[in-house]
Structure formats: structure tokens, C-alpha cells
Design an enzyme around this catalytic site. Structure first.
Site, mmCIF file in Angstrom:
data_model
loop_
_atom_site.group_PDB
_atom_site.id
_atom_site.type_symbol
_atom_site.label_atom_id
_atom_site.label_comp_id
_atom_site.label_asym_id
_atom_site.label_seq_id
_atom_site.Cartn_x
_atom_site.Cartn_y
_atom_site.Cartn_z
ATOM 1 N N ASP A 19 38.810 37.426 35.434
ATOM 2 C CA ASP A 19 37.742 38.369 35.123
ATOM 3 C C ASP A 19 37.136 38.087 33.756
ATOM 4 O O ASP A 19 35.925 38.099 33.586
ATOM 5 C CB ASP A 19 38.255 39.824 35.197
ATOM 6 C CG ASP A 19 39.581 40.038 34.453
ATOM 7 O OD1 ASP A 19 40.081 39.092 33.798
ATOM 8 O OD2 ASP A 19 40.112 41.154 34.533
ATOM 9 N N ASP A 78 39.406 36.452 26.939
ATOM 10 C CA ASP A 78 39.446 37.296 25.747
ATOM 11 C C ASP A 78 40.147 36.507 24.628
ATOM 12 O O ASP A 78 39.538 35.630 24.037
ATOM 13 C CB ASP A 78 40.172 38.594 26.129
ATOM 14 C CG ASP A 78 40.126 39.651 25.052
ATOM 15 O OD1 ASP A 78 39.102 39.793 24.386
ATOM 16 O OD2 ASP A 78 41.141 40.373 24.876
ATOM 17 N N LYS A 131 34.439 36.638 25.921
ATOM 18 C CA LYS A 131 34.308 37.277 24.595
ATOM 19 C C LYS A 131 34.767 36.265 23.559
ATOM 20 O O LYS A 131 35.910 36.324 23.087
ATOM 21 C CB LYS A 131 35.257 38.483 24.505
ATOM 22 C CG LYS A 131 34.814 39.767 25.141
ATOM 23 C CD LYS A 131 35.822 40.850 24.719
ATOM 24 C CE LYS A 131 35.880 41.987 25.675
ATOM 25 N NZ LYS A 131 36.993 42.921 25.402
ATOM 26 N N ASP A 173 40.112 46.970 34.173
ATOM 27 C CA ASP A 173 40.570 48.361 34.120
ATOM 28 C C ASP A 173 40.750 48.872 32.698
ATOM 29 O O ASP A 173 40.889 48.104 31.747
ATOM 30 C CB ASP A 173 41.921 48.491 34.837
ATOM 31 C CG ASP A 173 43.053 47.869 34.020
ATOM 32 O OD1 ASP A 173 42.973 46.672 33.701
ATOM 33 O OD2 ASP A 173 44.005 48.605 33.661
ATOM 34 N N ARG A 206 38.696 49.805 38.110
ATOM 35 C CA ARG A 206 38.592 48.467 38.689
ATOM 36 C C ARG A 206 37.588 48.436 39.834
ATOM 37 O O ARG A 206 37.053 47.395 40.192
ATOM 38 C CB ARG A 206 39.953 48.014 39.254
ATOM 39 C CG ARG A 206 41.014 47.729 38.218
ATOM 40 C CD ARG A 206 42.194 47.034 38.891
ATOM 41 N NE ARG A 206 43.393 47.058 38.071
ATOM 42 C CZ ARG A 206 43.680 46.169 37.117
ATOM 43 N NH1 ARG A 206 42.845 45.191 36.857
ATOM 44 N NH2 ARG A 206 44.814 46.258 36.434
HETATM 45 P P1 IMP Z 1 43.423 37.178 27.272
HETATM 46 O O1 IMP Z 1 44.733 36.636 27.728
HETATM 47 O O2 IMP Z 1 43.499 37.872 25.957
HETATM 48 O O3 IMP Z 1 42.276 36.194 27.349
HETATM 49 O O4 IMP Z 1 43.065 38.379 28.173
HETATM 50 C C1 IMP Z 1 42.762 38.298 29.434
HETATM 51 C C2 IMP Z 1 43.157 39.559 30.137
HETATM 52 O O5 IMP Z 1 43.102 40.745 29.312
HETATM 53 C C3 IMP Z 1 42.139 39.753 31.227
HETATM 54 O O6 IMP Z 1 42.565 39.125 32.395
HETATM 55 C C4 IMP Z 1 42.065 41.250 31.325
HETATM 56 O O7 IMP Z 1 43.020 41.682 32.258
HETATM 57 C C5 IMP Z 1 42.439 41.787 29.972
HETATM 58 N N1 IMP Z 1 41.237 42.175 29.202
HETATM 59 C C6 IMP Z 1 40.692 41.532 28.153
HETATM 60 N N2 IMP Z 1 39.584 42.143 27.710
HETATM 61 C C7 IMP Z 1 39.413 43.217 28.495
HETATM 62 C C8 IMP Z 1 38.421 44.269 28.532
HETATM 63 O O8 IMP Z 1 37.438 44.334 27.776
HETATM 64 N N3 IMP Z 1 38.604 45.206 29.506
HETATM 65 C C9 IMP Z 1 39.633 45.186 30.374
HETATM 66 N N4 IMP Z 1 40.573 44.217 30.386
HETATM 67 C C10 IMP Z 1 40.473 43.247 29.436
HETATM 68 MG MG MG Z 2 43.631 40.085 33.914
#
Ligand code: IMP
Ligand code: MG
Length: 179
Positions: A101, A104, A132, A160, A166
Site C-alpha cells: 500500500d 513509508d 512518502k 488503516d 481499510r
Molecule cells: P514502512 O515499513 O515504514 O515503509 O511502512 C509500511 C507499512 O506501514 C505499510 O505497509 C502500512 O501498513 C503502514 N503505514 C505507513 N504509513 C501509513 C499511513 O499513513 N497510514 C496507514 N498505514 C501506514
Molecule cells: Mg502494510
């Protein structure tokens, strides 16, 4: 109490339009390979479903599977990743497109890509609906990105807030800053 903001950040229509282009890029690059799509649960379920329906209209019929990757605790990524469900398909020597999705901090995608390479995938590409870039901790980019957004907590279309929202067919925001 934090509530869902009234207006979408990205409308259902805008997602539909963007996905058409994204799928053309994916088809251009990957159509000649027998592709396995690996969605990352739970956030990618809606995006993956819409992507494969559009790939079908481009004469692509990938194998489809999911992994369940999560970070250990809380809404803020802790950095430690946990694999709750392995892929059921054998990815050895396959071209794999990992779908999530949102990119981040990058930890989830980094973990998933390395995991699939370790399992012997021939090539691993990645696709995310949202990126992001300002939040990145791990140095990673995605090959196919739907929308680049600012550092705002978003919900809907698989994403979520405490397990909710979701189901929204669009990308929304909360009415107060969260995290
Ligand atoms: P990362 O491992 O920090 O890149 O994060 C990825 C996971 O964090 C995604 O698969 C989402 O499940 C969750 N996530 C990151 N940002 C958001 C947001 O703005 N809203 C909801 N879930 C987020
Ligand atoms: Mg996720």
C-alpha cells in the site's frame, strides 16, 4: 476523538485513472516474463485486487500470492520485522512484483524484497500505491509508484488507523494529526 476527515486526499476516480497508467508501465516492462505478484498483507489487499484486474485487460495473467509482514508493535514502526505468513508459491527463478500500500520508512518493502531474493527469485520489482519519501529510513525506492505524498497519516484503500477504514474506496485522512 480523532475522526475521519470529510474530504478525500485522493479520490476513488483519481486512483482509477492513475492505476491505468501504472499498469501500462508494468505491462511495458514485465509482460514478456511469467510474473508472480506477491501482495503484502494486510494493507495491499485492495490495491493488489485492482492491479491484477487491470493487468488482465493488458493480457497479463500473473500468479498471485501474499505474504504477511508486520513490524513488531505500535503505529510507529519499531524497525523489527516479523513474517507472519510465508508465500505459498515457490518463487525460485521467478520474476516477482511485490505490491504494498505505502512506502513509508521503507523497512517493510526492504524486508520483503530481500526475503524473496533469499528464496531464489530471479528478479524482484516493487510497486506501491503511495510513497512518502520524506519518511524514509532504509535507502529504497519503488519501481512503480502511484502517488507521492507528504508526511500525512492516511487511511483507506487498504490502509488503516487502529484497524479501521481499510474499506474506504479512496485515500482519506484523519481530522487531527495522529502518530
Ligand atoms: P514502512 O515499513 O515504514 O515503509 O511502512 C509500511 C507499512 O506501514 C505499510 O505497509 C502500512 O501498513 C503502514 N503505514 C505507513 N504509513 C501509513 C499511513 O499513513 N497510514 C496507514 N498505514 C501506514
Ligand atoms: Mg502494510
Amino acid at each position: 476523538m480523532v475522526q475521519l476527515a470529510k474530504d478525500p486526499l485522493i479520490s476513488e476516480f483519481d486512483i482509477k485513472v492513475r492505476l491505468q497508467d501504472l499498469v501500462l508501465d508494468i505491462a511495458r516492462d514485465l509482460k514478456q516474463h511469467e510474473l508472480t505478484i506477491i501482495g503484502i498483507l494486510r494493507g495491499s489487499f485492495m490495491f493488489t485486487a485492482d492491479l491484477v484486474r487491470l493487468l488482465y485487460t493488458n493480457d497479463m495473467h500473473p500468479l498471485i500470492d501474499f505474504v504477511y509482514v508486520t513490524s513488531y508493535a505500535g503505529s510507529e514502526s519499531t524497525g523489527e520485522m516479523k513474517l507472519l505468513k510465508e508465500p505459498s508459491l515457490d518463487v525460485r527463478d521467478k520474476w516477482v512484483l511485490v505490491v504494498d500500500d505505502i512506502l513509508d520508512t521503507g523497512r517493510t518493502m526492504h524486508y520483503a524484497v530481500n526475503y524473496l531474493k533469499d528464496r531464489g527469485a530471479a528478479q524482484v520489482r516493487s510497486c506501491v500505491l503511495l510513497d512518502k519519501p520524506t519518511r524514509r529510513i532504509v535507502d529504497i525506492h519503488s519501481d512503480y509508484v502511484g502517488f507521492t505524498i507528504d508526511d500525512i497519516f492516511v487511511v483507506g484503500y487498504g490502509l488503516d488507523y487502529n484497524g479501521r477504514f481499510r474499506d474506504l474506496p479512496y485515500i482519506g485522512m484523519m481530522d487531527e494529526p495522529v502518530e
